[in-house]
Scaffold this motif. Structure first.
Motif, PDB file in Angstrom:
ATOM      1  N   VAL A  44     -11.162   2.899 -32.361  1.00 41.94           N
ATOM      2  CA  VAL A  44     -10.606   1.679 -31.769  1.00 41.94           C
ATOM      3  C   VAL A  44     -11.717   0.650 -31.639  1.00 41.94           C
ATOM      4  O   VAL A  44     -12.806   0.961 -31.145  1.00 41.94           O
ATOM      5  N   ILE A  45     -11.453  -0.574 -32.090  1.00 41.46           N
ATOM      6  CA  ILE A  45     -12.421  -1.669 -32.006  1.00 41.46           C
ATOM      7  C   ILE A  45     -11.986  -2.596 -30.867  1.00 41.46           C
ATOM      8  O   ILE A  45     -11.020  -3.339 -31.003  1.00 41.46           O
ATOM      9  N   PRO A  46     -12.668  -2.579 -29.711  1.00 41.30           N
ATOM     10  CA  PRO A  46     -12.251  -3.449 -28.606  1.00 41.30           C
ATOM     11  C   PRO A  46     -12.153  -4.923 -28.978  1.00 41.30           C
ATOM     12  O   PRO A  46     -11.231  -5.618 -28.530  1.00 41.30           O
ATOM     13  N   ALA A  47     -13.082  -5.421 -29.794  1.00 44.24           N
ATOM     14  CA  ALA A  47     -13.040  -6.835 -30.158  1.00 44.24           C
ATOM     15  C   ALA A  47     -11.834  -7.160 -31.019  1.00 44.24           C
ATOM     16  O   ALA A  47     -11.341  -8.292 -31.016  1.00 44.24           O
ATOM     17  N   ALA A  48     -11.334  -6.172 -31.786  1.00 38.67           N
ATOM     18  CA  ALA A  48     -10.142  -6.411 -32.604  1.00 38.67           C
ATOM     19  C   ALA A  48      -8.887  -6.447 -31.732  1.00 38.67           C
ATOM     20  O   ALA A  48      -7.926  -7.150 -32.044  1.00 38.67           O
ATOM     21  N   VAL A  49      -8.913  -5.683 -30.633  1.00 36.42           N
ATOM     22  CA  VAL A  49      -7.809  -5.762 -29.672  1.00 36.42           C
ATOM     23  C   VAL A  49      -7.871  -7.098 -28.953  1.00 36.42           C
ATOM     24  O   VAL A  49      -6.852  -7.744 -28.709  1.00 36.42           O
ATOM     25  N   GLY A  50      -9.095  -7.545 -28.645  1.00 29.59           N
ATOM     26  CA  GLY A  50      -9.291  -8.830 -28.000  1.00 29.59           C
ATOM     27  C   GLY A  50      -9.886  -8.678 -26.622  1.00 29.59           C
ATOM     28  O   GLY A  50      -9.750  -7.638 -25.969  1.00 29.59           O
ATOM     29  N   VAL A  51     -10.575  -9.714 -26.179  1.00 28.82           N
ATOM     30  CA  VAL A  51     -11.190  -9.673 -24.851  1.00 28.82           C
ATOM     31  C   VAL A  51     -10.309 -10.320 -23.797  1.00 28.82           C
ATOM     32  O   VAL A  51     -10.666 -10.333 -22.618  1.00 28.82           O
ATOM     33  N   ASP A  52      -9.174 -10.855 -24.174  1.00 23.78           N
ATOM     34  CA  ASP A  52      -8.215 -11.388 -23.196  1.00 23.78           C
ATOM     35  C   ASP A  52      -6.976 -10.510 -23.188  1.00 23.78           C
ATOM     36  O   ASP A  52      -5.843 -10.989 -23.306  1.00 23.78           O
ATOM     37  N   ILE A  53      -7.165  -9.212 -23.051  1.00 25.55           N
ATOM     38  CA  ILE A  53      -6.030  -8.297 -23.062  1.00 25.55           C
ATOM     39  C   ILE A  53      -5.145  -8.551 -21.850  1.00 25.55           C
ATOM     40  O   ILE A  53      -5.621  -8.917 -20.783  1.00 25.55           O
TER      41      ILE A  53
ATOM     42  N   ALA B 191     -15.014   6.099 -31.106  1.00 27.43           N
ATOM     43  CA  ALA B 191     -14.375   7.134 -31.909  1.00 27.43           C
ATOM     44  C   ALA B 191     -13.275   7.803 -31.098  1.00 27.43           C
ATOM     45  O   ALA B 191     -13.413   8.022 -29.886  1.00 27.43           O
ATOM     46  N   GLU B 192     -12.181   8.121 -31.763  1.00 32.10           N
ATOM     47  CA  GLU B 192     -11.047   8.774 -31.102  1.00 32.10           C
ATOM     48  C   GLU B 192     -11.487  10.108 -30.492  1.00 32.10           C
ATOM     49  O   GLU B 192     -12.251  10.859 -31.098  1.00 32.10           O
ATOM     50  N   GLY B 193     -11.009  10.378 -29.279  1.00 28.56           N
ATOM     51  CA  GLY B 193     -11.324  11.631 -28.616  1.00 28.56           C
ATOM     52  C   GLY B 193     -12.519  11.564 -27.698  1.00 28.56           C
ATOM     53  O   GLY B 193     -12.761  12.499 -26.924  1.00 28.56           O
ATOM     54  N   THR B 194     -13.287  10.475 -27.739  1.00 30.52           N
ATOM     55  CA  THR B 194     -14.442  10.348 -26.856  1.00 30.52           C
ATOM     56  C   THR B 194     -13.998   9.846 -25.484  1.00 30.52           C
ATOM     57  O   THR B 194     -12.908   9.283 -25.317  1.00 30.52           O
TER      58      THR B 194
ATOM     59  N   ARG C 287     -10.865   7.202 -24.545  1.00 27.21           N
ATOM     60  CA  ARG C 287      -9.741   7.565 -23.667  1.00 27.21           C
ATOM     61  C   ARG C 287      -9.634   6.604 -22.490  1.00 27.21           C
ATOM     62  O   ARG C 287      -8.548   6.147 -22.127  1.00 27.21           O
ATOM     63  N   ASP C 288     -10.786   6.282 -21.891  1.00 28.15           N
ATOM     64  CA  ASP C 288     -10.778   5.363 -20.753  1.00 28.15           C
ATOM     65  C   ASP C 288     -10.253   3.995 -21.166  1.00 28.15           C
ATOM     66  O   ASP C 288      -9.432   3.391 -20.463  1.00 28.15           O
ATOM     67  N   TYR C 289     -10.726   3.512 -22.286  1.00 29.51           N
ATOM     68  CA  TYR C 289     -10.334   2.175 -22.748  1.00 29.51           C
ATOM     69  C   TYR C 289      -8.834   2.108 -23.022  1.00 29.51           C
ATOM     70  O   TYR C 289      -8.146   1.191 -22.557  1.00 29.51           O
ATOM     71  N   LEU C 290      -8.309   3.080 -23.738  1.00 24.80           N
ATOM     72  CA  LEU C 290      -6.875   3.077 -24.057  1.00 24.80           C
ATOM     73  C   LEU C 290      -6.029   3.203 -22.789  1.00 24.80           C
ATOM     74  O   LEU C 290      -4.973   2.588 -22.677  1.00 24.80           O
ATOM     75  N   GLU C 291      -6.523   3.977 -21.845  1.00 22.58           N
ATOM     76  CA  GLU C 291      -5.795   4.130 -20.581  1.00 22.58           C
ATOM     77  C   GLU C 291      -5.758   2.807 -19.821  1.00 22.58           C
ATOM     78  O   GLU C 291      -4.727   2.421 -19.266  1.00 22.58           O
ATOM     79  N   LYS C 292      -6.852   2.075 -19.814  1.00 23.43           N
ATOM     80  CA  LYS C 292      -6.912   0.800 -19.098  1.00 23.43           C
ATOM     81  C   LYS C 292      -6.019  -0.245 -19.764  1.00 23.43           C
ATOM     82  O   LYS C 292      -5.443  -1.100 -19.093  1.00 23.43           O
TER      83      LYS C 292
END
Length: 249
Positions: A69-78, A227-230, A234-239
């Motif tokens: 998962v690339i946080p910047a591709a998701v965006g910083v204004d989630i 990387a998936e599974g780290t 997990r924390d990022y996707l949960e947030k």
């Protein structure tokens, strides 16, 4: 007839661009090709007509990944919200002068911002109404879990900005469709905490890349990933998902 154009170089995934007749700046194309170099891009990147330069990756594009998962591709204004709701009204039900309606919306929904003054931010609820309090109770368990591990987010906007509009390009619009039905369209902001989460995890991903010497292989540091599974993934996707299943659609 193919409705998109393909941008591709050696060792990149295809970039399918639905931009025929729309000028795309060269710097945005460069950014798309940089993103397309990443080995975990799934099949291809899809580009919309409003594509333009962003942080690390372009805004107005769909960047599917597998295994990372690339946080910047998701965006910083989630957490920005987009919604269109059809009303039971038609154009004939609207008054000729819409100014009183606009003033009523502006009075009902906090908007704008007062930088550096969160407590008395003009775009916040000074006394959150009962319905905001009710939905905050649904969000509270996820927020408490977030802040127990990442207390820095306690300082981000939360209850007093829930259900407010924001500033910049955010809006509430009364509009008509082709049958003269009245719709309300909304684009609300991330209201502080979304930006704080996006910014923090994007910077954290960059630190992780440097820690394992992966940053030297990235075409752009803002394309740092988890990387998936780290743990951080997990924390990022949960947030990202706080409140998505509890608030009304």
């Amino acid at each position: 007839m193919q409705k998109y154009e393909v941008l591709k170089e050696d060792k990149t995934r295809p970039v399918k661009m639905w931009t025929k007749g729309v000028p795309v700046e060269d710097i945005a194309k460069t950014q798309l090709l940089e993103t397309a170099q990443l080995p975990f891009i799934f099949k291809h990147i899809a580009v919309m007509p409003d594509v333009h330069l962003g942080r690390g990756s372009t805004i107005g594009s769909v960047i599917p990944t597998t295994g990372a998962v690339i946080p910047a591709a998701v965006g910083v204004d989630i957490g920005c919200g987009m919604m269109a709701v059809q009303l039971s009204l038609t154009a004939q039900d609207l008054p000729e002068d819409l100014m009183p309606l606009r003033l009523a919306i502006e009075k009902a929904v906090p908007h704008g911002s007062t930088p550096g003054n969160k407590k008395y931010d003009k775009g916040s609820w000074h006394n959150p109404p009962p319905i905001v309090q009710e939905y905050w109770q649904q969000l509270l368990p996820g927020f408490e879990k977030l802040t127990s591990k990442y207390p820095r987010f306690l300082k981000a906007n939360s209850l007093h900005h829930l259900g407010t509009l924001g500033s910049g390009n955010h809006f509430i619009e009364v509009c008509l469709d082709e049958t003269d039905q009245v719709w309300i369209m909304l684009h609300s902001g991330s209201r502080g905490i979304g930006h704080a989460i996006g910014q923090y995890f994007s910077e954290l991903a960059q630190k992780e890349m440097k820690k394992y010497f992966i940053d030297t292989y990235l075409p752009n540091n803002d394309l740092a990933y988890f990387a998936e599974g780290t743990e951080y993934c997990r924390d990022y996707l949960e947030k990202l998902c706080i409140g998505r299943r509890t608030l009304p659609v």
